[in-house]
Scaffold this motif. Structure first.
Motif, PDB file in Angstrom:
ATOM      1  N   ARG A  67       0.845  -1.214  -0.166  1.00 57.00           N
ATOM      2  CA  ARG A  67       0.032  -0.141   0.004  1.00 57.00           C
ATOM      3  C   ARG A  67       0.660   1.256  -0.042  1.00 57.00           C
ATOM      4  O   ARG A  67       1.897   1.140   0.781  1.00 57.00           O
ATOM      5  N   LYS A  68       0.377   2.212  -0.638  1.00 54.31           N
ATOM      6  CA  LYS A  68       0.980   3.555  -0.637  1.00 54.31           C
ATOM      7  C   LYS A  68       0.219   4.332   0.492  1.00 54.31           C
ATOM      8  O   LYS A  68      -0.852   4.329   0.795  1.00 54.31           O
ATOM      9  N   VAL A  69       0.969   5.043   1.478  1.00 56.93           N
ATOM     10  CA  VAL A  69       0.525   5.423   2.728  1.00 56.93           C
ATOM     11  C   VAL A  69       0.710   6.901   2.838  1.00 56.93           C
ATOM     12  O   VAL A  69       1.822   7.444   2.615  1.00 56.93           O
ATOM     13  N   MET A  70      -0.304   7.683   2.956  1.00 53.01           N
ATOM     14  CA  MET A  70      -0.415   9.101   3.358  1.00 53.01           C
ATOM     15  C   MET A  70      -0.928   9.157   4.666  1.00 53.01           C
ATOM     16  O   MET A  70      -1.887   9.001   4.985  1.00 53.01           O
ATOM     17  N   MET A  71       0.103   9.899   5.515  1.00 56.76           N
ATOM     18  CA  MET A  71      -0.086   9.975   7.009  1.00 56.76           C
ATOM     19  C   MET A  71      -0.471  11.192   7.482  1.00 56.76           C
ATOM     20  O   MET A  71       0.438  12.080   6.854  1.00 56.76           O
TER      21      MET A  71
END
Length: 185
Positions: A67-71
């Motif tokens: 997954r590509k994660v934006m936090m």
């Protein structure tokens, strides 16, 4: 005492959940679980009592599954997870605060505009790709005439900065157009 949520937060989550898989990592206790379950489509993705290391491990686990994660984080306890994520965004009410380990800072009042910023970023990538196509076309045409021997040095000297100006004007016009389209101007 009752937790005060930012204005527009519930609507923001509803808009985001149609395109993104939302997770909550909080260092707070579970007192607000019931209120937050209405924000998140999957209650098992709501996690409380998370230490900074737990948050970092959680982000790494998501990334390990591809997954590509934006936090998004609003405190120093989020620094490791912000740094680990593909895109770490610090949310603050004072943009002059120190925000370590983040790629971007967003004013808390602008948080409801997040879907518009995401659309603007996608349009920005589209603009970059179109700029590469224009630049490559310009260079291929110039190379063709140069190999044929019909391109004089003076013409080449004029066309080189002209191609740069063309790209600058193109990207400026596109950026303004997309900002207006995305209601950010």
């Amino acid at each position: 005492l009752r937790q005060q949520w930012r204005n527009g937060l519930k609507e923001l989550f509803k808009r985001l959940q149609s395109s993104f898989d939302l997770h909550l990592l909080s260092g707070d206790n579970e007192r607000e679980r019931k209120n937050l379950e209405s924000f998140f489509p999957k209650p098992e993705q709501i996690n409380f009592k998370q230490s900074p290391q737990n948050k970092l491990d959680y982000i790494q686990k998501l990334q390990d599954t591809g997954r590509k994660v934006m936090m998004f984080g609003d405190g120093l306890n989020d620094a490791g997870a912000l740094r680990q994520s593909h895109l770490g965004v610090a949310v603050t009410d004072n943009i002059n605060n120190f925000s370590p380990g983040c790629d971007a800072i967003i004013d808390g009042a602008a948080l409801p505009k997040l879907p518009l910023f995401i659309a603007q970023a996608r349009d920005g990538l589209r603009t970059i790709k179109m700029s590469f196509v224009i630049s490559a076309s310009y260079n291929l045409i110039g190379t063709y005439f140069a190999v044929q021997g019909t391109l004089t040095p003076l013409t080449a000297a004029i066309l080189m900065p002209l191609s740069t100006v063309t790209i600058i004007i193109f990207t400026s016009v596109c950026t303004r157009y997309y900002a207006k389209k995305n209601q950010l101007k």
